[in-house]
Design an enzyme around this catalytic site. Structure first.
Site, mmCIF file in Angstrom:
data_model
loop_
_atom_site.group_PDB
_atom_site.id
_atom_site.type_symbol
_atom_site.label_atom_id
_atom_site.label_comp_id
_atom_site.label_asym_id
_atom_site.label_seq_id
_atom_site.Cartn_x
_atom_site.Cartn_y
_atom_site.Cartn_z
ATOM 1 N N GLU A 62 -3.017 -0.236 8.606
ATOM 2 C CA GLU A 62 -1.854 0.226 9.383
ATOM 3 C C GLU A 62 -1.911 -0.338 10.796
ATOM 4 O O GLU A 62 -2.929 -0.189 11.465
ATOM 5 C CB GLU A 62 -1.800 1.754 9.485
ATOM 6 C CG GLU A 62 -1.396 2.448 8.226
ATOM 7 C CD GLU A 62 -1.297 3.951 8.402
ATOM 8 O OE1 GLU A 62 -1.038 4.413 9.533
ATOM 9 O OE2 GLU A 62 -1.514 4.670 7.422
ATOM 10 N N ARG A 92 0.850 -1.188 0.000
ATOM 11 C CA ARG A 92 0.000 0.000 0.000
ATOM 12 C C ARG A 92 0.882 1.232 0.000
ATOM 13 O O ARG A 92 1.688 1.426 0.911
ATOM 14 C CB ARG A 92 -0.925 -0.013 1.226
ATOM 15 C CG ARG A 92 -1.765 1.248 1.346
ATOM 16 C CD ARG A 92 -2.366 1.412 2.718
ATOM 17 N NE ARG A 92 -2.801 2.796 2.898
ATOM 18 C CZ ARG A 92 -2.723 3.450 4.043
ATOM 19 N NH1 ARG A 92 -2.255 2.836 5.125
ATOM 20 N NH2 ARG A 92 -3.109 4.698 4.123
ATOM 21 N N HIS A 116 -2.574 10.843 0.989
ATOM 22 C CA HIS A 116 -1.999 10.609 2.327
ATOM 23 C C HIS A 116 -1.385 11.925 2.801
ATOM 24 O O HIS A 116 -0.198 12.010 3.099
ATOM 25 C CB HIS A 116 -0.961 9.494 2.291
ATOM 26 C CG HIS A 116 -0.723 8.849 3.626
ATOM 27 N ND1 HIS A 116 -0.855 7.494 3.878
ATOM 28 C CD2 HIS A 116 -0.365 9.402 4.808
ATOM 29 C CE1 HIS A 116 -0.562 7.242 5.138
ATOM 30 N NE2 HIS A 116 -0.275 8.370 5.727
ATOM 31 N N TYR A 161 -3.475 1.616 16.229
ATOM 32 C CA TYR A 161 -2.198 1.512 16.950
ATOM 33 C C TYR A 161 -2.360 1.288 18.431
ATOM 34 O O TYR A 161 -1.505 0.668 19.062
ATOM 35 C CB TYR A 161 -1.383 2.803 16.728
ATOM 36 C CG TYR A 161 -0.936 2.968 15.308
ATOM 37 C CD1 TYR A 161 -1.730 3.613 14.356
ATOM 38 C CD2 TYR A 161 0.272 2.420 14.889
ATOM 39 C CE1 TYR A 161 -1.330 3.737 13.043
ATOM 40 C CE2 TYR A 161 0.694 2.542 13.576
ATOM 41 C CZ TYR A 161 -0.123 3.204 12.657
ATOM 42 O OH TYR A 161 0.284 3.325 11.351
HETATM 43 C C1 GCO Z 1 -1.009 7.765 10.521
HETATM 44 C C2 GCO Z 1 -0.405 7.853 9.233
HETATM 45 C C3 GCO Z 1 1.007 7.380 9.146
HETATM 46 C C4 GCO Z 1 1.820 7.515 10.415
HETATM 47 C C5 GCO Z 1 1.667 6.284 11.290
HETATM 48 C C6 GCO Z 1 2.454 6.437 12.587
HETATM 49 O O1 GCO Z 1 -1.692 6.772 10.732
HETATM 50 O O2 GCO Z 1 -0.833 8.683 11.298
HETATM 51 O O3 GCO Z 1 -1.172 7.110 8.299
HETATM 52 O O4 GCO Z 1 1.470 8.248 8.160
HETATM 53 O O5 GCO Z 1 3.172 7.658 10.100
HETATM 54 O O6 GCO Z 1 0.349 6.117 11.652
HETATM 55 O O7 GCO Z 1 2.015 7.574 13.259
#
Ligand code: GCO
Length: 447
Positions: free
Chosen positions: A347, A75, A119, A289
């Site tokens: 992600e 991606r 992005h 995350y």
């Molecule tokens: C986000 C972005 C990424 C970041 C990653 C770590 O999710 O903020 O898509 O560009 O770099 O998440 O913060």
């Protein structure tokens, strides 16, 4: 052994501004991130993406790393100003040629290119016309997405409309920590609605162009937990979840803004906008995350603020709590409240203070443990019926981490920014084994 389905897609994600560099090369125009970084004091140590990982020139080496990693998919995002230096008008053929080469290189080694149109690196020329606060951007974006899809759609099947519109609205238009650096509630609300609407128009246009394309978008959906049982904190968490998550999920998947935000968004919503936003998706990208602990805070802009993680929590280098249960919670939320859409985790990953040891290796056992725990949570949701179809690690390479500059390393591959050398970390080898086996056994790794 924690196993995944045979057809589960394993990938890695990156973003144009974070890895490409070549910020002025071959006709590329300035983006808001070029200008934001070139404004002193905005980014840690005034780092910028002028060179980044020099992926623009080193992509053959990076594709070889993806091949050896055994990825099914990669991606990436296209830099709007590489294709349209002024955002609109005549396309820049040299910019278009770069993505042609990248896509062909991926296909040559059997990796599916997953293309994200946006992005965060908006053309400065469009920002000068209001950017995401100007309603006309919905047409500018749809035109751009339509052009890109037609340019590469003979080889690209998977398209993501946006990456994290919530982050763009919050960090770029309310907190001012990201480009374009605004701190204005009206800009925040306008950017929220116009990104939703732009996404809807692009989805509709692409669906009409080619019914076979697989269309989706990537939303950041961190679960919001109240820091205490108090009514104020519970309400604060609900408000945060509304503005950070549901204002992007609900109109797209349910066809309406949550009751808590309708009043504030109403001035921006016209005619049949809501119907225009609610377009069919082939998949939803989930960027996750951690979780956020939220508290009431009368002195902050919306009366809410993020509380620090629990004192005994494990933290990543970003200061984010390692909380794998958030992955299970969000996947089950999508299953139970949003119709169980096909979800790709687009992600998930962690920054740790990676360093080369005396043998020139990076033994990033904490990252391996982080990935294992979040994949175990994913597999648990899968086993309970969540429609999870794949997982893309953030990120393939260490890269430019926005306001943190190059101080935060998320990659499976270490990048020496002095000479741009790539050094696969222990997590790269671990991920390759996982892909080959279709699963993993929880490591007995020491910390
Ligand atoms: C986000 C972005 C990424 C970041 C990653 C770590 O999710 O903020 O898509 O560009 O770099 O998440 O913060």
């Amino acid at each position: 052994m924690i196993r995944f389905p045979q057809d589960f897609i394993w990938g890695a994600s990156t973003a144009s501004y974070q890895i490409e560099g070549a910020w002025q090369e071959d006709g590329k125009g300035p983006s808001i991130w070029d200008n934001f970084c070139h404004t002193a004091g905005k980014i840690a140590d005034n780092h910028n993406g002028d060179e980044a990982c020099d992926h623009y020139h080193r992509y053959p080496e990076d594709v070889a790393l993806m091949r050896d990693l055994g990825l099914d998919a990669y991606r990436f995002s296209t830099a709007w100003t590489r294709l349209f230096p002024q955002g609109r008008g005549q396309p820049n053929s040299k910019g278009c040629d770069f993505y042609d080469r990248l896509i062909d290189s991926l296909l040559d080694v059997g990796i599916q290119p997953w293309l994200c149109f946006y992005h965060w690196d908006l053309p400065q020329a469009l920002q000068d016309k209001g950017g995401w606060t100007a309603r006309d951007i919905v047409y500018w974006f749809a035109d751009y997405a339509g052009y890109v899809a037609e340019q590469y759609g003979d080889r690209v099947e998977h398209f993501l409309m946006l990456n994290e519109p919530g982050s763009v609205a919050f960090l770029g238009h309310l907190l001012g920590q990201h480009a374009p650096g605004l701190s204005d509630i009206n800009a925040f609300l306008a950017a929220t609605h116009h990104q939703n609407l732009a996404q809807g128009l692009a989805l509709k246009l692409l669906r009409e162009l080619n019914a076979d394309w697989q269309l989706g978008t990537a939303l950041n959906l961190q679960p919001a937990h109240a820091v205490s049982e108090s009514e104020e904190d519970q309400q604060a968490a609900k408000l945060f979840d509304t503005f950070a998550n549901r204002n992007f999920l609900d109109p797209l998947l349910l066809g309406g803004y949550p009751a808590l935000s309708q009043g504030l968004l109403e001035p921006y919503v016209k005619n049949d906008d809501i119907a225009a936003i609610k377009q069919p998706l082939n998949f939803l990208g989930l960027n996750l995350y951690t979780r956020f602990l939220i508290q009431a805070n009368s002195s902050s802009l919306m009366g809410i603020s993020q509380a620090p993680p629990p004192a005994d929590a494990e933290l990543t280098d970003m200061g984010w709590e390692v909380y794998p249960a958030a992955m299970y919670e969000q996947l089950m939320n999508l299953k139970e409240k949003y119709g169980n859409p096909a979800v790709y985790i687009t992600e998930n990953g962690a920054a740790f203070a990676d360093a080369l040891n005396h043998r020139g290796q990076v033994n990033d056992t904490r990252r391996i443990r982080y990935l294992e725990s979040h994949l175990a949570a994913t597999q648990k949701a899968l086993a309970q019926g969540a429609n999870v179809k794949g997982y893309f690690v953030w990120s393939l390479l260490d890269n430019f981490e926005w306001a943190e500059g190059y101080h935060k390393r998320f990659g499976l591959v270490y990048v020496d920014y002095a000479d741009k050398q790539r050094i696969p970390k222990a997590s790269y080898t671990w991920f390759n084994k996982l892909i080959c086996k279709g699963g993993f056994t929880l490591s007995q790794l020491d910390s």
